[in-house]
Design an enzyme around this catalytic site. Structure first.
Site, PDB file in Angstrom:
ATOM      1  N   GLN A 124       0.844  -1.207   0.000  1.00 50.81           N
ATOM      2  CA  GLN A 124       0.000   0.000   0.000  1.00 50.81           C
ATOM      3  C   GLN A 124       0.876   1.252   0.000  1.00 50.81           C
ATOM      4  OE1 GLN A 124      -2.150   0.495   3.680  1.00 50.81           O
ATOM      5  NE2 GLN A 124      -3.803   1.623   2.721  1.00 50.81           N
ATOM      6  N   GLY A 125       0.808   2.051  -1.053  1.00 52.06           N
ATOM      7  CA  GLY A 125       1.632   3.260  -1.162  1.00 52.06           C
ATOM      8  C   GLY A 125       0.803   4.512  -1.028  1.00 52.06           C
ATOM      9  N   SER A 127       1.047   6.695   2.388  1.00 51.64           N
ATOM     10  CA  SER A 127       1.715   7.688   3.237  1.00 51.64           C
ATOM     11  C   SER A 127       2.947   8.255   2.538  1.00 51.64           C
ATOM     12  CB  SER A 127       2.144   7.048   4.555  1.00 51.64           C
ATOM     13  OG  SER A 127       1.036   6.485   5.212  1.00 51.64           O
ATOM     14  N   GLU A 244     -10.013  -1.709   5.478  1.00 52.78           N
ATOM     15  CA  GLU A 244      -8.849  -1.749   6.361  1.00 52.78           C
ATOM     16  C   GLU A 244      -9.254  -1.557   7.827  1.00 52.78           C
ATOM     17  OE1 GLU A 244      -6.073   1.302   5.278  1.00 52.78           O
ATOM     18  OE2 GLU A 244      -4.404   0.303   6.285  1.00 52.78           O
ATOM     19  N   ASN A 362      -5.870   6.436  15.801  1.00 51.65           N
ATOM     20  CA  ASN A 362      -7.149   6.421  16.533  1.00 51.65           C
ATOM     21  C   ASN A 362      -7.656   7.836  16.823  1.00 51.65           C
ATOM     22  OD1 ASN A 362      -7.024   3.709  16.328  1.00 51.65           O
ATOM     23  ND2 ASN A 362      -7.111   3.268  18.520  1.00 51.65           N
ATOM     24  N   GLU A 363      -6.732   8.825  16.880  1.00 49.70           N
ATOM     25  CA  GLU A 363      -7.212  10.209  17.042  1.00 49.70           C
ATOM     26  C   GLU A 363      -8.040  10.611  15.811  1.00 49.70           C
ATOM     27  OE1 GLU A 363      -4.005   9.334  17.501  1.00 49.70           O
ATOM     28  OE2 GLU A 363      -3.888   9.510  19.683  1.00 49.70           O
TER      29      GLU A 363
HETATM   30  C1  FAD Z   1       2.911  -0.763  11.492  1.00 52.65           C
HETATM   31  C2  FAD Z   1       2.576   0.292  10.491  1.00 52.65           C
HETATM   32  C3  FAD Z   1       2.352  -0.077   9.166  1.00 52.65           C
HETATM   33  C4  FAD Z   1       2.054   0.893   8.216  1.00 52.65           C
HETATM   34  N1  FAD Z   1       1.902   0.497   6.904  1.00 52.65           N
HETATM   35  C5  FAD Z   1       1.633   1.419   5.945  1.00 52.65           C
HETATM   36  C6  FAD Z   1       1.517   1.035   4.567  1.00 52.65           C
HETATM   37  O1  FAD Z   1       1.650  -0.148   4.224  1.00 52.65           O
HETATM   38  N2  FAD Z   1       1.270   1.986   3.654  1.00 52.65           N
HETATM   39  C7  FAD Z   1       1.112   3.299   3.989  1.00 52.65           C
HETATM   40  O2  FAD Z   1       0.842   4.110   3.095  1.00 52.65           O
HETATM   41  N3  FAD Z   1       1.241   3.728   5.283  1.00 52.65           N
HETATM   42  C8  FAD Z   1       1.508   2.804   6.262  1.00 52.65           C
HETATM   43  N4  FAD Z   1       1.654   3.205   7.582  1.00 52.65           N
HETATM   44  C9  FAD Z   1       1.637   4.632   7.893  1.00 52.65           C
HETATM   45  C10 FAD Z   1       0.393   5.073   8.642  1.00 52.65           C
HETATM   46  O3  FAD Z   1      -0.713   5.118   7.781  1.00 52.65           O
HETATM   47  C11 FAD Z   1       0.702   6.460   9.240  1.00 52.65           C
HETATM   48  O4  FAD Z   1       1.722   6.300  10.203  1.00 52.65           O
HETATM   49  C12 FAD Z   1      -0.520   7.079   9.908  1.00 52.65           C
HETATM   50  O5  FAD Z   1      -1.506   7.400   8.966  1.00 52.65           O
HETATM   51  C13 FAD Z   1      -0.140   8.373  10.675  1.00 52.65           C
HETATM   52  O6  FAD Z   1       0.553   9.260   9.853  1.00 52.65           O
HETATM   53  P1  FAD Z   1       1.958   9.868  10.323  1.00 52.65           P
HETATM   54  O7  FAD Z   1       2.838   8.741  10.746  1.00 52.65           O
HETATM   55  O8  FAD Z   1       2.447  10.774   9.244  1.00 52.65           O
HETATM   56  O9  FAD Z   1       1.645  10.694  11.654  1.00 52.65           O
HETATM   57  P2  FAD Z   1       1.023  12.159  11.730  1.00 52.65           P
HETATM   58  O10 FAD Z   1      -0.085  12.294  10.744  1.00 52.65           O
HETATM   59  O11 FAD Z   1       2.146  13.137  11.644  1.00 52.65           O
HETATM   60  O12 FAD Z   1       0.392  12.169  13.181  1.00 52.65           O
HETATM   61  C14 FAD Z   1       1.176  12.412  14.346  1.00 52.65           C
HETATM   62  C15 FAD Z   1       0.238  12.471  15.537  1.00 52.65           C
HETATM   63  O13 FAD Z   1      -0.674  13.587  15.398  1.00 52.65           O
HETATM   64  C16 FAD Z   1      -2.021  13.144  15.505  1.00 52.65           C
HETATM   65  N5  FAD Z   1      -2.872  13.926  14.595  1.00 52.65           N
HETATM   66  C17 FAD Z   1      -2.579  14.284  13.309  1.00 52.65           C
HETATM   67  N6  FAD Z   1      -3.599  14.983  12.772  1.00 52.65           N
HETATM   68  C18 FAD Z   1      -4.578  15.053  13.730  1.00 52.65           C
HETATM   69  C19 FAD Z   1      -5.882  15.635  13.769  1.00 52.65           C
HETATM   70  N7  FAD Z   1      -6.400  16.270  12.710  1.00 52.65           N
HETATM   71  N8  FAD Z   1      -6.599  15.519  14.921  1.00 52.65           N
HETATM   72  C20 FAD Z   1      -6.081  14.843  16.005  1.00 52.65           C
HETATM   73  N9  FAD Z   1      -4.840  14.288  16.021  1.00 52.65           N
HETATM   74  C21 FAD Z   1      -4.108  14.393  14.894  1.00 52.65           C
HETATM   75  C22 FAD Z   1      -1.995  11.695  15.083  1.00 52.65           C
HETATM   76  O14 FAD Z   1      -3.095  10.972  15.596  1.00 52.65           O
HETATM   77  C23 FAD Z   1      -0.654  11.225  15.668  1.00 52.65           C
HETATM   78  O15 FAD Z   1      -0.810  10.902  17.030  1.00 52.65           O
HETATM   79  C24 FAD Z   1       1.957   2.261   8.565  1.00 52.65           C
HETATM   80  C25 FAD Z   1       2.179   2.630   9.905  1.00 52.65           C
HETATM   81  C26 FAD Z   1       2.492   1.668  10.846  1.00 52.65           C
HETATM   82  C27 FAD Z   1       2.725   2.105  12.268  1.00 52.65           C
END
Ligand code: FAD
Length: 379
Positions: A124-125, A127, A244, A362-363
């Site tokens: 899945q691409g 992020s 998902e 979860n947020e």
């Molecule tokens: C084990 C694992 C597997 C994964 N596999 C994939 C994959 O295969 N493909 C892929 O594309 N991605 C993948 N991901 C990425 C995942 O989708 C992202 O980590 C996730 O969506 C959060 O984005 P971020 O890491 O950029 O954090 P951020 O978006 O920077 O968030 C940081 C913190 O801020 C909080 N936050 C951000 N915006 C808000 C808001 N509007 N209101 C309240 N709180 C907020 C978040 O909840 C979090 O606690 C994976 C992640 C993990 C941990």
């Protein structure tokens, strides 16, 4: 909702159970390492050869035309028998429902049988370094190739689970930089060996090398790489997220099996445990059962034509928090022995901690629940 299983469902369960008990491999290493991934593929291909890989799919694609309820029964039996997490899950559980819903007949025939047989391996691409929770903020681009036809992709994806071991990627790209954020996106299906793609694996906190960054440098893809309509990638992607967060990625069978292991651990180690731990064990087991019954209700509703939509966010918060609790209680029971990762509880705990992050944090789910399920104001 009918709370009894039909004779046909009981017979299906007996057939799954007998096959799985005889065939589930024991002690496979983590599928998030190169060596473990290869061994898991052998197992998943064996599942496919006996038509157990994708039971709910049509027979023409290697399935058994199983009903959603039969699929849940299969999942319960799979985890009950000790089956390992599926390394093809992002294809069969996330992309496939989206291909069934949005793909052309040509795309379904080309993509689904090879996915089911673990020939093509999908990651899945979505992020990017500057777009995680804010998925609509993605910057990777798709530019129309006016001379050759098709599209040119460029940009960077990250956190791509098992990307270093997969052969294909489904991703979101910005195809109209002028359009409003959610409207200018298109959903692409891309072979990772296309010229201009670089995949760089990197390690997770638990030491497994399961993540990758994927770089696109002017990568040419045809029009048949577009899933759904050009510019409508956001709604196609929402179908994937519903799978998902909701039903397919984390079925109750997985948590029921963990809850049973927890009860066994309590039986082996918990005779002197304090009532607070006993209460936590019971609570975790009840929650796993509650998830099971709630899922039966969801499946009944979907069979009656309902769409899960934003309610999948409720499910995602529940199963991800439950997984953390199940493992926390086990670590309490193990005490200092947890350091030795007895029966994989400590490693399981590390992965459980990522549940509230992946599939949308979860947020973010709580925002969705507040706005779209409860109808609360955005501010
Ligand atoms: C084990 C694992 C597997 C994964 N596999 C994939 C994959 O295969 N493909 C892929 O594309 N991605 C993948 N991901 C990425 C995942 O989708 C992202 O980590 C996730 O969506 C959060 O984005 P971020 O890491 O950029 O954090 P951020 O978006 O920077 O968030 C940081 C913190 O801020 C909080 N936050 C951000 N915006 C808000 C808001 N509007 N209101 C309240 N709180 C907020 C978040 O909840 C979090 O606690 C994976 C992640 C993990 C941990």
């Amino acid at each position: 909702m009918d709370l009894t299983f039909s004779d046909a469902e009981d017979a299906f369960r007996a057939e799954c159970r007998a096959w799985l008990e005889a065939n589930v491999p024991r002690g496979l290493p983590s599928g998030d390492t190169a060596e473990g991934f290869a061994l898991h593929l052998d197992w998943e291909r064996a599942l496919f050869d006996s038509r157990w890989a994708v039971v709910s799919w049509p027979e023409a694609y290697g399935g058994r035309d199983a009903t959603p309820m039969e699929w849940l029964i299969f999942e319960e039996e799979y985890y009950r028998a000790g089956g390992p997490q599926r390394v093809t899950q992002n294809g069969i559980f996330l992309l496939a429902p989206t291909v069934f819903a949005f793909g052309t007949q040509e795309q379904r025939d080309r993509i689904l049988p090879r996915m089911a047989g673990a020939v093509d391996l999908w990651c899945q691409g979505w992020s990017e370094p500057n777009a995680g929770s804010d998925l609509a903020g993605i910057q990777s681009k798709a530019v129309r190739d006016e001379s050759e036809g098709g599209w040119r992709l460029s940009g960077q994806k990250t956190w791509t689970t098992r990307g270093a071991f997969c052969t294909h990627l489904f991703g979101l790209f910005r195809s109209d930089p002028e359009a409003e954020r959610h409207h200018g996106l298109t959903y692409f299906l891309v072979p990772l060996d296309a010229p201009g793609i670089t995949v760089r694996g990197f390690g997770r906190l638990d030491g497994d090398e399961g993540f990758a960054e994927v770089f696109f440098d002017d990568v040419a893809v045809g029009d048949d790489a577009v899933l759904g309509e050009v510019g409508k990638g956001w709604s196609v992607a929402m179908a994937t997220t519903s799978a998902e967060r909701g039903l397919t990625l984390r079925s109750p069978g997985r948590f029921m099996a963990t809850a049973r292991r927890l009860v066994d651990l309590f039986g082996a180690r918990g005779s002197h445990a304090d009532p607070v731990i006993r209460d936590a064990v019971v609570r975790a087991w009840i929650d796993a059962e509650a998830y099971r019954w709630q899922t039966f209700q969801t499946v009944t509703r979907m069979t009656d034509g309902d769409n899960l939509g934003a309610e999948s966010s409720l499910t995602k918060v529940f199963w991800s928090d439950l997984d953390v609790r199940l493992h926390e209680v086990a670590l309490e029971l193990l005490g200092a022995d947890a350091e030795a990762d007895v029966e994989g509880w400590a490693k399981g705990y590390q992965f459980a901690l990522s549940g509230p992050i992946y599939a949308g944090t979860n947020e973010i789910q709580r925002n969705v629940i507040a706005e779209r399920v409860l109808g609360l104001p955005r501010k």
